[in-house]
Structures are given as structure tokens and as C-alpha cells.
Design a protein around this motif. Structure first.
Motif, PDB file in Angstrom:
ATOM      1  N   ILE A 124       0.903  -1.203  -0.054  1.00 44.72           N
ATOM      2  CA  ILE A 124       0.191  -0.137   0.115  1.00 44.72           C
ATOM      3  C   ILE A 124       0.886   1.353   0.103  1.00 44.72           C
ATOM      4  N   THR A 125       1.980   1.183   0.784  1.00 46.55           N
ATOM      5  CA  THR A 125       2.819   2.174   1.035  1.00 46.55           C
ATOM      6  C   THR A 125       3.495   2.833  -0.405  1.00 46.55           C
ATOM      7  N   LEU A 126       3.809   1.722  -1.335  1.00 49.64           N
ATOM      8  CA  LEU A 126       4.333   1.712  -2.383  1.00 49.64           C
ATOM      9  C   LEU A 126       3.555   2.418  -3.615  1.00 49.64           C
ATOM     10  N   VAL A 127       2.326   2.200  -3.412  1.00 49.93           N
ATOM     11  CA  VAL A 127       1.469   2.701  -4.268  1.00 49.93           C
ATOM     12  C   VAL A 127       1.016   4.025  -3.811  1.00 49.93           C
ATOM     13  N   GLU A 128       0.916   4.333  -2.371  1.00 51.05           N
ATOM     14  CA  GLU A 128       0.760   5.821  -2.063  1.00 51.05           C
ATOM     15  C   GLU A 128       1.981   6.647  -2.373  1.00 51.05           C
ATOM     16  N   ASN A 129       3.255   5.893  -2.657  1.00 50.56           N
ATOM     17  CA  ASN A 129       4.427   7.053  -3.064  1.00 50.56           C
ATOM     18  C   ASN A 129       4.341   7.319  -4.352  1.00 50.56           C
ATOM     19  N   VAL A 130       3.864   6.341  -5.337  1.00 50.74           N
ATOM     20  CA  VAL A 130       3.575   6.439  -6.719  1.00 50.74           C
ATOM     21  C   VAL A 130       2.590   7.503  -6.772  1.00 50.74           C
ATOM     22  N   ILE A 131       1.359   7.439  -6.174  1.00 55.38           N
ATOM     23  CA  ILE A 131       0.416   8.530  -6.281  1.00 55.38           C
ATOM     24  C   ILE A 131       0.900   9.878  -5.923  1.00 55.38           C
ATOM     25  N   SER A 132       1.563   9.808  -4.917  1.00 55.19           N
ATOM     26  CA  SER A 132       2.049  11.317  -4.670  1.00 55.19           C
ATOM     27  C   SER A 132       2.891  11.679  -5.521  1.00 55.19           C
ATOM     28  N   THR A 133       4.038  10.923  -6.064  1.00 57.84           N
ATOM     29  CA  THR A 133       4.881  11.440  -6.917  1.00 57.84           C
ATOM     30  C   THR A 133       4.178  11.827  -8.141  1.00 57.84           C
ATOM     31  N   LYS A 134       3.052  11.042  -8.804  1.00 61.72           N
ATOM     32  CA  LYS A 134       2.237  11.384  -9.822  1.00 61.72           C
ATOM     33  C   LYS A 134       1.375  12.875  -9.675  1.00 61.72           C
ATOM     34  N   GLU A 135       1.174  13.213  -8.353  1.00 64.73           N
ATOM     35  CA  GLU A 135       0.216  14.391  -8.163  1.00 64.73           C
ATOM     36  C   GLU A 135       1.264  15.507  -8.261  1.00 64.73           C
ATOM     37  N   LEU A 136       2.360  15.245  -7.375  1.00 66.30           N
ATOM     38  CA  LEU A 136       3.376  16.284  -7.749  1.00 66.30           C
ATOM     39  C   LEU A 136       4.036  16.615  -9.096  1.00 66.30           C
ATOM     40  N   THR A 137       3.901  15.659  -9.749  1.00 64.94           N
ATOM     41  CA  THR A 137       4.247  15.965 -11.263  1.00 64.94           C
ATOM     42  C   THR A 137       3.425  16.702 -11.821  1.00 64.94           C
ATOM     43  N   GLU A 138       1.963  16.404 -11.794  1.00 67.09           N
ATOM     44  CA  GLU A 138       0.972  16.949 -12.294  1.00 67.09           C
ATOM     45  C   GLU A 138       0.967  18.556 -11.762  1.00 67.09           C
ATOM     46  N   GLN A 139       1.193  18.626 -10.611  1.00 70.22           N
ATOM     47  CA  GLN A 139       1.092  20.013 -10.079  1.00 70.22           C
ATOM     48  C   GLN A 139       2.157  20.847 -10.551  1.00 70.22           C
ATOM     49  N   GLN A 140       3.418  20.311 -10.901  1.00 70.41           N
ATOM     50  CA  GLN A 140       4.667  20.834 -11.379  1.00 70.41           C
ATOM     51  C   GLN A 140       4.248  21.317 -13.061  1.00 70.41           C
ATOM     52  N   ALA A 141       3.513  20.585 -13.814  1.00 64.63           N
ATOM     53  CA  ALA A 141       3.275  20.366 -14.920  1.00 64.63           C
ATOM     54  C   ALA A 141       2.182  21.858 -15.094  1.00 64.63           C
ATOM     55  N   GLN A 142       1.116  21.906 -14.074  1.00 67.27           N
ATOM     56  CA  GLN A 142       0.118  22.988 -14.321  1.00 67.27           C
ATOM     57  C   GLN A 142       0.890  24.225 -13.817  1.00 67.27           C
ATOM     58  N   ALA A 143       1.959  24.166 -12.956  1.00 68.28           N
ATOM     59  CA  ALA A 143       2.437  25.666 -12.665  1.00 68.28           C
ATOM     60  C   ALA A 143       3.372  26.017 -14.056  1.00 68.28           C
ATOM     61  N   GLN A 144       3.961  25.138 -14.599  1.00 69.08           N
ATOM     62  CA  GLN A 144       4.836  25.418 -15.714  1.00 69.08           C
ATOM     63  C   GLN A 144       3.925  25.950 -16.967  1.00 69.08           C
ATOM     64  N   ALA A 145       2.616  25.230 -17.012  1.00 73.34           N
ATOM     65  CA  ALA A 145       1.798  25.906 -17.956  1.00 73.34           C
ATOM     66  C   ALA A 145       1.041  27.190 -17.765  1.00 73.34           C
TER      67      ALA A 145
END
Length: 205
Positions: A124-145
Motif C-alpha cells: 500500500i505504501t509503495l502505491v501511495e508513494n507512486v500516487i504522491s509522485t504523480k500528483e507532484l508531477t501534475e502540480q509542477q506541470a500545471q504551474a509550468q503551463a
């Protein structure tokens, strides 16, 4: 039928003795039904069979027999809980969403075996880390856009020319703006420079 027949006997001593024999037979039947239900549960792990076994075992009066059957039932229940938890974690792994974390966590918390629980929690922790990384990447992409969307405006402010006067409080996009009719002279500056001076757009054009 046996109980009804015995109840009609006139001799109370004989009636009591026969009723005791009937009770023993009845308890033996209950015991066998409970054992059969538990064996069926052990052969076929599912919640319907678990409930059926629980119901039959609860009818057993002999404490030793009941304890043994309850222990066997509890072992199967834990096996069912482990399977349900593993299914929930597998679903989370296949469908990585925060909406699926709570169900996987809740089912994992019901598992008693420490090693199995720790393994499920790690997954479960591994999946949570993947989700958090994905969310952070999306936030960074939105900020860059957003930054890229705002960049042309800033560039335009640096190149757009406006007209100002020495004492005026506004800037003007056109030298023929009515707001400049009484001006003795005008100066051409960039829009960003005019705004930096605290000037605002003339409302007359």
C-alpha cells in the motif's frame, strides 16, 4: 416425535430418564451438524459458509467441542480476511487512486498475522508513494503551463508602447486619445514602464 411420546408417559422418573437420552442424541446431532458445517467452511472459504458454521457452532453446548470448532472457524475467517485484503491491495495496485487506499488499508488492518499484514502495508505504501509522485508531477506541470501562459503577457507589456505626460496620472495607447487634448507634450514609454510609475489606463479611449 420421541419427545411428544415421552411427554405422554405417566411415570415422571421414566420420563426424565428418557428425556435425558433424547437430549444426548439431540446434542450429538447438533455436534455433527456443526462439525459438518465447519468442514464445509474449511473446504470452501467464503462468508456464506462462515456464517453458517458460526450459527451451527453456537448451538453446541459442550464447551470443549465448541472451543475446538470455534478455533477452526477463526482460522478460516483469518484466511478469508487475508484473501479479501490481498484482493483490495491488488485492486489498488491495478487502479492507483487515493479513493482505493482506504478500502485496502481497512481490510489490511483486519489481518492478524503480523508478517502478512506488514507485507500488505508495504505494498500500500509503495502505491501511495507512486500516487504522491504523480500528483507532484501534475502540480509542477500545471504551474509550468500557467507560467508559460502568463509569459506572453509579460513580454507584451515590455514591448507595447503607450503615451504619458509629465504630470498626468494615466497612460494612453493612442496619441490621439481625448485624454491628451490639453497636454503640451507627450512621452512614449513601454506599458510596463508606465505601470511601474503607478500610472493607470485612461478611461477615455
Amino acid at each position: 416425535y420421541a419427545k411428544a411420546t415421552v411427554d405422554n408417559l405417566p411415570d415422571s422418573t421414566q420420563k426424565e430418564a428418557l428425556n435425558q437420552r433424547i437430549d444426548l442424541v439431540e446434542q450429538n446431532i447438533v455436534n455433527e451438524e456443526a462439525k459438518t458445517a465447519v468442514k464445509n467452511l474449511e473446504d470452501n472459504h467464503n462468508r456464506d459458509n462462515l456464517q453458517a458454521a458460526r450459527n451451527q457452532v453456537n448451538l453446541v453446548s459442550d464447551e470443549e467441542t465448541k472451543a475446538d470448532l470455534n478455533n477452526r472457524t477463526n482460522l478460516v475467517e483469518q484466511a478469508i480476511l487475508i484473501t479479501e485484503a490481498d484482493d483490495a491491495v491488488k485492486y489498488l495496485e491495478d487502479n492507483q487512486s487515493r479513493d482505493n487506499i482506504a478500502n485496502a488499508t481497512d481490510k489490511t488492518n483486519l489481518v492478524n498475522d503480523k508478517g502478512t499484514k506488514a507485507s500488505l502495508q508495504n505494498r500500500i505504501t509503495l502505491v501511495e508513494n507512486v500516487i504522491s509522485t504523480k500528483e507532484l508531477t501534475e502540480q509542477q506541470a500545471q504551474a509550468q503551463a500557467q507560467a508559460q501562459a502568463q509569459a506572453p503577457t509579460a513580454q507584451q507589456d515590455d514591448t507595447t508602447q503607450v503615451y504619458i505626460t509629465r504630470t498626468g496620472k494615466h497612460y494612453h495607447f493612442s496619441p490621439g486619445c481625448p485624454g491628451l487634448n490639453n497636454a503640451k507634450s507627450t512621452t512614449q514609454v513601454t506599458l510596463s514602464d508606465a505601470e511601474a510609475r503607478g500610472l493607470t489606463k485612461c478611461q477615455r479611449e
